[in-house]
Write a protein that holds these residues in place. Structure first.
Motif, PDB file in Angstrom:
ATOM      1  N   PHE A 136      -4.741   2.998  12.064  1.00 44.90           N
ATOM      2  CA  PHE A 136      -3.549   2.975  12.922  1.00 44.90           C
ATOM      3  C   PHE A 136      -3.574   1.785  13.878  1.00 44.90           C
ATOM      4  O   PHE A 136      -2.546   1.414  14.445  1.00 44.90           O
ATOM      5  N   ALA A 137      -4.756   1.208  14.103  1.00 44.03           N
ATOM      6  CA  ALA A 137      -4.951   0.225  15.169  1.00 44.03           C
ATOM      7  C   ALA A 137      -3.979  -0.942  15.099  1.00 44.03           C
ATOM      8  O   ALA A 137      -3.343  -1.295  16.101  1.00 44.03           O
ATOM      9  N   ASN A 152      -1.937   4.747   4.739  1.00 44.71           N
ATOM     10  CA  ASN A 152      -1.488   3.388   4.441  1.00 44.71           C
ATOM     11  C   ASN A 152      -0.934   2.805   5.731  1.00 44.71           C
ATOM     12  O   ASN A 152       0.131   3.219   6.186  1.00 44.71           O
ATOM     13  N   SER A 153      -1.642   1.867   6.324  1.00 44.47           N
ATOM     14  CA  SER A 153      -1.195   1.325   7.604  1.00 44.47           C
ATOM     15  C   SER A 153       0.158   0.643   7.489  1.00 44.47           C
ATOM     16  O   SER A 153       0.906   0.557   8.459  1.00 44.47           O
ATOM     17  N   ALA A 154       0.516   0.194   6.282  1.00 51.19           N
ATOM     18  CA  ALA A 154       1.819  -0.462   6.102  1.00 51.19           C
ATOM     19  C   ALA A 154       2.964   0.514   6.279  1.00 51.19           C
ATOM     20  O   ALA A 154       4.106   0.117   6.506  1.00 51.19           O
ATOM     21  N   GLY A 155       2.674   1.824   6.197  1.00 48.76           N
ATOM     22  CA  GLY A 155       3.735   2.807   6.338  1.00 48.76           C
ATOM     23  C   GLY A 155       4.027   3.167   7.772  1.00 48.76           C
ATOM     24  O   GLY A 155       4.855   4.017   8.061  1.00 48.76           O
ATOM     25  N   LEU A 156       3.328   2.536   8.721  1.00 43.83           N
ATOM     26  CA  LEU A 156       3.507   2.834  10.129  1.00 43.83           C
ATOM     27  C   LEU A 156       4.100   1.630  10.834  1.00 43.83           C
ATOM     28  O   LEU A 156       3.898   0.503  10.434  1.00 43.83           O
ATOM     29  N   GLY A 157       4.810   1.883  11.908  1.00 46.91           N
ATOM     30  CA  GLY A 157       5.248   0.719  12.655  1.00 46.91           C
ATOM     31  C   GLY A 157       6.477   0.881  13.506  1.00 46.91           C
ATOM     32  O   GLY A 157       6.482   0.472  14.661  1.00 46.91           O
ATOM     33  N   LEU A 158       7.553   1.470  13.006  1.00 45.00           N
ATOM     34  CA  LEU A 158       8.773   1.588  13.785  1.00 45.00           C
ATOM     35  C   LEU A 158       8.809   2.928  14.497  1.00 45.00           C
ATOM     36  O   LEU A 158       8.233   3.897  14.053  1.00 45.00           O
TER      37      LEU A 158
END
Length: 306
Positions: free
Chosen positions: A199-200, A288-294
């Motif tokens: 998540f970092a 999958n860290s790419a699925g996090l962000g918004l």
């Protein structure tokens, strides 16, 4: 929201539990419950129990199972912080395993072959190669060590506790006892340290926070910051009183991470096992860290929800 589910979304709310299991004689077992509303794409922290303790003559196991039973309505999945499977050689028979180095079991053979293929490249990235002990280790522990940790910045790496190593063995035994009463639950193994490490980057967590959040007392502020980032960027709504509980207790914080990671599994936002991996040996939830962000639209942490 910061993720797009790969699954069809039913309208009914779904519940996700997170269990941070301690020893039966240790009062540090914690349990968190999240509620996810697919249509609105909103997540609420329903409750957090930072100390699951027995009352009167009740055993700690019965106390925990009773609490889980109270929360079971609508549960889709429960994330747990301890191994849900055993090392391949633990239940091995002499017919299969006359010589450990030549064991013909699918799991043991995969472990030997995998380390041969990956250990050298991992060593080049600072990961020490360790002896294979298929009576304490599982394939997943080698996969994470040689394929996941090298991709994580050095300051976020951690020592992997083996399934039947000194730290994990009593908890593994307790979980396998409890599983008998949880057969109708979909359980998923979660490593909170790994989830937070992944998540970092998408949550823009600082090095200071990541270095301190595992500290029991001095880590309170760091855990608060992580939770606030998850709340604001991922649309997880947490009341102030529960935010304080999660921040004050590392066990409660880890139980929340277990529940949240279990939700990511259901949304199709965790890695699938690679081709050839012996799935029956046990897989874990790897976000999958790419699925996090918004972040989602809605109230922030601490706001009163109608």
């Amino acid at each position: 929201m910061g993720w797009k589910s790969t699954h069809a979304e039913p309208a009914a709310p779904r519940r996700y539990l997170g269990l941070e299991l301690s020893g039966a004689k240790n009062p540090k077992t914690a349990l968190s419950a999240l509620e996810y509303y697919p249509r609105e794409k909103k997540i609420f922290l329903l409750d957090v129990y930072d100390r699951v303790v027995p009352l009167g003559h009740e055993t700690s196991d019965n106390a925990l199972l009773g609490l889980i039973g109270e929360l079971r309505v609508g549960v889709s999945r429960m994330g747990v912080n301890v191994p849900l499977s055993l090392p391949p050689c633990f239940l091995c028979t002499p017919r299969i395993c006359k010589k450990p180095a030549e064991c013909s079991s699918v799991d043991s053979k995969w472990m030997r072959d995998y380390v041969k293929r990956t250990a050298r490249a991992a060593q080049a990235k600072g990961i020490r190669s360790l002896p294979i002990t298929p009576y304490t280790q599982r394939p997943i522990e080698l996969f994470v060590r040689y394929s996941i940790l090298p991709k994580i910045p050095e300051n976020l790496r951690f020592e992997i506790d083996e399934t039947l190593g000194g730290n994990r063995a009593p908890l593994t035994a307790r979980m396998h006892f409890l599983k008998r009463a949880l057969e109708d639950f979909q359980l998923v193994e979660v490593w909170p340290k790994l989830s937070v490490s992944l998540f970092a980057d998408p949550l823009k967590l600082s090095k200071r926070v990541l270095q301190n959040y595992r500290q029991l007392e001095s880590g309170v502020d760091a855990r608060t910051e992580i939770l606030e980032h998850i709340s604001e960027r991922q649309g997880v709504f947490i009341y102030d009183r529960d935010l304080k509980k999660l921040s004050a207790s590392l066990a409660a914080f880890d139980s929340f991470i277990c529940a949240y990671t279990a939700l990511l599994v259901d949304l199709g936002l965790c890695q699938k096992s690679p081709a050839g991996f012996p799935k029956k040996s046990g897989w874990i939830a790897i976000p999958n860290s790419a699925g996090l962000g918004l972040r989602a639209e809605g109230p922030r942490s601490g706001e009163v929800l109608a």
